[in-house]
Design an enzyme around this catalytic site. Structure first.
Site, PDB file in Angstrom:
ATOM      1  CB  ALA A 119      -0.932  -0.001   1.215  1.00  0.00           C
ATOM      2  CG  ASN A 175       0.324  -6.600   6.159  1.00  0.00           C
ATOM      3  OD1 ASN A 175       0.823  -7.384   6.950  1.00  0.00           O
ATOM      4  ND2 ASN A 175      -0.836  -6.822   5.582  1.00  0.00           N
ATOM      5  CG  HIS A 203      -0.004   4.140   4.545  1.00  0.00           C
ATOM      6  ND1 HIS A 203      -0.200   3.624   5.808  1.00  0.00           N
ATOM      7  CD2 HIS A 203      -0.758   3.384   3.716  1.00  0.00           C
ATOM      8  CE1 HIS A 203      -1.035   2.602   5.743  1.00  0.00           C
ATOM      9  NE2 HIS A 203      -1.395   2.443   4.488  1.00  0.00           N
TER      10      HIS A 203
END
Length: 252
Positions: A119, A175, A203
């Protein structure tokens, strides 16, 4: 053409099947037989509900698109069976003892473990930390409160600390941090925030070293069929698979 086996027939497996290009899905496995049957029909693959039979399928590598638990349960067996392993649930590698065992199994079998970027972006350049150690590696993740079962009325920090500690409290949200640490050769620090005003997972990556400093911000669109899955994470697997046979390698 590279032949792959899919371990896990959920949302990510369906995205891979719909966009398969440069590789062929030959075998699919899921603990729920109906899910394996459904994905097999879409991808023209052979479905398996018995894992040992799945391991004997004629494939070059197996893509884990299931869970951290699936990596722990099946990872070593896949490598010992002579298959390369693609790990989407990188949080499984936060356990140093398991990671070391998995790497040694791969080395002994002459196989590869591949972790896609998932991601986030920027993993290639963060690998410079393996040569010139980073002084700072921080992941700040912001999510909607509902995704974590919370109901705050304003932005708030719910965790701050090392990735190895974050996984104990928020195992489904680690993750990315583990992937960053694997790339950079340094455990990432993590800040986990919830904000009722955000609709996408955000993020932010902060890295600093002798090379200078990096700041990356990613706002992920969720998969249309599963709002808890990042569409970018699924696409990163497709990109990895598409380029396995490409003689031109871009990035480190």
């Amino acid at each position: 053409m590279i032949k792959i086996g899919l371990l896990g027939c959920g949302n990510v497996g369906h995205i891979i099947a719909r966009h398969a290009e440069g590789f062929r899905i030959s075998a699919v496995f899921d603990m729920i037989p109906d899910r394996a049957q459904e994905l097999a029909a879409i991808s023209h693959a052979t479905p398996y509900s018995d894992f040992d039979e799945f391991l004997r399928a004629d494939v070059d590598l197996i893509v884990e698109a299931a869970s951290v638990a699936a990596v722990w349960l099946y990872g070593e067996a896949i490598l010992r069976a002579g298959k390369d392993l693609v790990v989407l649930s990188g949080g499984a590698l936060a356990d140093d003892e398991f990671k070391s065992r998995l790497v040694e199994t791969a080395r002994a079998a002459g196989r590869k473990i591949r972790v896609p970027s998932g991601a986030v972006t920027g993993l290639d350049n963060l690998k410079i930390g393996q040569i010139s150690p980073l002084g700072t590696l921080l992941l700040r993740t912001t999510k909607s409160p509902g995704s974590l079962g919370l109901q705050p009325t304003e932005r708030m920090e719910i965790f701050k600390g090392a990735a190895s500690d974050c996984i104990k409290q928020y195992p489904k949200n680690i993750n990315v941090a583990v992937a960053l640490g694997l790339a950079a050769g340094k455990e990432a620090d993590v800040e986990l925030w919830v904000d009722p005003d955000v609709e996408r997972n955000i993020h932010e990556i902060f890295a600093e070293g002798e090379f200078g400093d990096i700041y990356i911000r990613v706002r992920n669109v969720p998969s249309p069929e599963n709002l808890s899955t990042s569409y970018m994470a699924a696409l990163s697997i497709l990109t990895l698979l598409k380029n396995l046979d490409n003689p031109l390698v871009v990035g480190t």
